[in-house]
Design a protein around this motif. Structure first.
Motif, PDB file in Angstrom:
ATOM      1  N   GLU A  61      32.710  37.741  46.353  1.00 56.67           N
ATOM      2  CA  GLU A  61      33.045  37.318  44.994  1.00 56.67           C
ATOM      3  C   GLU A  61      34.261  38.060  44.463  1.00 56.67           C
ATOM      4  O   GLU A  61      35.178  37.452  43.883  1.00 56.67           O
ATOM      5  CB  GLU A  61      31.858  37.552  44.044  1.00 56.67           C
ATOM      6  CG  GLU A  61      30.622  36.724  44.353  1.00 56.67           C
ATOM      7  CD  GLU A  61      29.818  37.291  45.519  1.00 56.67           C
ATOM      8  OE1 GLU A  61      30.156  38.418  45.999  1.00 56.67           O
ATOM      9  OE2 GLU A  61      28.865  36.628  45.971  1.00 56.67           O
TER      10      GLU A  61
ATOM     11  N   LYS B 216      37.424  36.880  46.202  1.00 56.77           N
ATOM     12  CA  LYS B 216      37.902  35.581  45.730  1.00 56.77           C
ATOM     13  C   LYS B 216      38.598  35.717  44.373  1.00 56.77           C
ATOM     14  O   LYS B 216      39.640  35.109  44.137  1.00 56.77           O
ATOM     15  CB  LYS B 216      36.715  34.622  45.604  1.00 56.77           C
ATOM     16  CG  LYS B 216      37.108  33.202  45.206  1.00 56.77           C
ATOM     17  CD  LYS B 216      37.972  32.551  46.290  1.00 56.77           C
ATOM     18  CE  LYS B 216      38.116  31.055  46.064  1.00 56.77           C
ATOM     19  NZ  LYS B 216      38.797  30.724  44.811  1.00 56.77           N
ATOM     20  N   ARG B 217      38.030  36.532  43.482  1.00 51.05           N
ATOM     21  CA  ARG B 217      38.659  36.707  42.174  1.00 51.05           C
ATOM     22  C   ARG B 217      40.023  37.363  42.312  1.00 51.05           C
ATOM     23  O   ARG B 217      40.989  36.960  41.655  1.00 51.05           O
ATOM     24  CB  ARG B 217      37.756  37.551  41.270  1.00 51.05           C
ATOM     25  CG  ARG B 217      36.510  36.835  40.767  1.00 51.05           C
ATOM     26  CD  ARG B 217      35.882  37.594  39.600  1.00 51.05           C
ATOM     27  NE  ARG B 217      35.488  38.949  39.985  1.00 51.05           N
ATOM     28  CZ  ARG B 217      34.296  39.270  40.476  1.00 51.05           C
ATOM     29  NH1 ARG B 217      33.372  38.329  40.655  1.00 51.05           N
ATOM     30  NH2 ARG B 217      34.001  40.523  40.785  1.00 51.05           N
TER      31      ARG B 217
ATOM     32  N   ASP C 163      42.519  34.806  43.816  1.00 50.34           N
ATOM     33  CA  ASP C 163      42.937  33.797  42.834  1.00 50.34           C
ATOM     34  C   ASP C 163      43.939  34.384  41.838  1.00 50.34           C
ATOM     35  O   ASP C 163      44.912  33.721  41.446  1.00 50.34           O
ATOM     36  CB  ASP C 163      41.721  33.256  42.080  1.00 50.34           C
ATOM     37  CG  ASP C 163      40.817  32.416  42.969  1.00 50.34           C
ATOM     38  OD1 ASP C 163      41.206  32.142  44.122  1.00 50.34           O
ATOM     39  OD2 ASP C 163      39.710  32.039  42.517  1.00 50.34           O
ATOM     40  N   ARG C 164      43.704  35.625  41.416  1.00 47.80           N
ATOM     41  CA  ARG C 164      44.622  36.263  40.470  1.00 47.80           C
ATOM     42  C   ARG C 164      45.998  36.486  41.102  1.00 47.80           C
ATOM     43  O   ARG C 164      47.040  36.182  40.494  1.00 47.80           O
ATOM     44  CB  ARG C 164      44.036  37.605  40.007  1.00 47.80           C
ATOM     45  CG  ARG C 164      44.955  38.383  39.071  1.00 47.80           C
ATOM     46  CD  ARG C 164      44.304  39.681  38.634  1.00 47.80           C
ATOM     47  NE  ARG C 164      43.906  40.501  39.768  1.00 47.80           N
ATOM     48  CZ  ARG C 164      44.747  41.289  40.453  1.00 47.80           C
ATOM     49  NH1 ARG C 164      46.033  41.334  40.123  1.00 47.80           N
ATOM     50  NH2 ARG C 164      44.307  42.007  41.459  1.00 47.80           N
TER      51      ARG C 164
END
Length: 303
Positions: free
Chosen positions: A279, A282-283, A286-287
């Motif tokens: 998790e 992925k964050r 994406d950032r």
């Protein structure tokens, strides 16, 4: 004229020269076009300053006048000349023709006077020499601002009393049409993609005196920085997520990677994104993807 910058409001120029607002704008454009006048936004808050190019002005004033063209060298296109006749038959007074060359008129030796048909030699000439039509807002700064607002926003504001009142209220003060157009461009860049804020791209919001005084310095700063776009880049989520899986080794890594993916992989490796929980990884991915996409978009716009 020592070449220094000077500041003059429209009202001061009108008082000193007698020129109206529209006449001032026309004069400024013409003087800038021939290199006599320079303009620059200076000071804090920035205001429009002027400087006279004395060297260029002196060159134009001392330039020799062009030699006048000789009238004799210009072919006659409108004069009509009656051909001379030596025989006894009366001359047909309608039988005339436009003289289009400098040669001697033809003399008739004998026989009946010929009748020459008279054509309309001016219709085509007038059509060919007609100047291109100027746009409707050429001499109307307020209408030019309104047309630019409609073109930029896709709106259809009319030149009614209320709308033109907001625009002219600024133009009769010390602002010019180009400054209003600059604010339109800046606010459109900030608000066009926001459904709520885009409703404020209207004359009442943009050109109320209090709002405009706050918008203009920000627009000038934005323009001085090269007009960087504030709009968020369009993210292809499927491409981003597939690239993340390739980065983690969860998908085939043999395809040709985009420049964006290559940059994000490098940033993610330096940040040890692969060692985070799924998790968190992925964050972080994406950032980094969004930040790098925005950075690349900015570079493309400023190139």
């Amino acid at each position: 004229m020592d070449g220094s910058w000077i500041y003059k409001t429209q009202s001061e120029i009108k008082r000193e020269t007698g020129l109206s607002r529209d006449e001032q704008e026309t004069a400024r454009k013409r003087l800038i076009a021939i290199g006599v006048l320079e303009e620059d936004l200076r000071g804090v808050p920035a205001t429009l300053h002027y400087r006279v190019n004395a060297e260029r002005l002196e060159t134009l004033l001392l330039a020799p006048e062009p030699k006048p063209r000789q009238i004799a060298a210009t072919p006659q296109t409108r004069l009509r000349h009656v051909r001379k006749q030596e025989c006894g038959s009366s001359t047909n007074k309608i039988a005339v023709t436009p003289q289009t060359s400098m040669g001697e008129p033809t003399q008739q030796a004998c026989g009946d006077a010929p009748i020459f048909l008279l054509g309309d030699y001016t219709e085509n000439t007038q059509r060919e020499c007609q100047a291109d039509e100027l746009p409707d807002d050429f001499d109307d700064p307020a209408l030019r601002v309104l047309n630019h607002l409609n073109k930029t926003t896709g709106a259809a504001f009319q030149d009614g009393k209320t709308t033109m009142g907001f625009i002219n209220g600024l133009l009769v003060d010390e602002y010019v049409a180009d400054e209003l157009i600059l604010v339109i461009d800046h606010r459109a860049d900030l608000w066009s993609d926001d459904m709520k804020m885009s409703q404020h791209l209207c004359p009442k919001t943009l050109f109320s005196f209090e709002n405009f005084e706050g918008y203009l310095p920000l627009a000038r700063k934005w323009d001085a920085e090269g007009r960087p776009s504030s709009r968020a880049p369009v993210i292809d989520c499927s491409e981003r997520d597939a690239a993340h899986k390739r980065f983690l080794g969860q998908a085939a890594n043999l395809i040709l990677k985009s420049p964006l993916e290559i940059c994000v992989r490098k940033l993610a490796s330096n940040a040890s994104v692969g060692g985070l929980s799924p998790e968190a990884s992925k964050r972080a991915w994406d950032r980094l993807w969004a930040e790098q996409a925005a950075r690349m978009q900015k570079n493309e716009l400023s190139a």
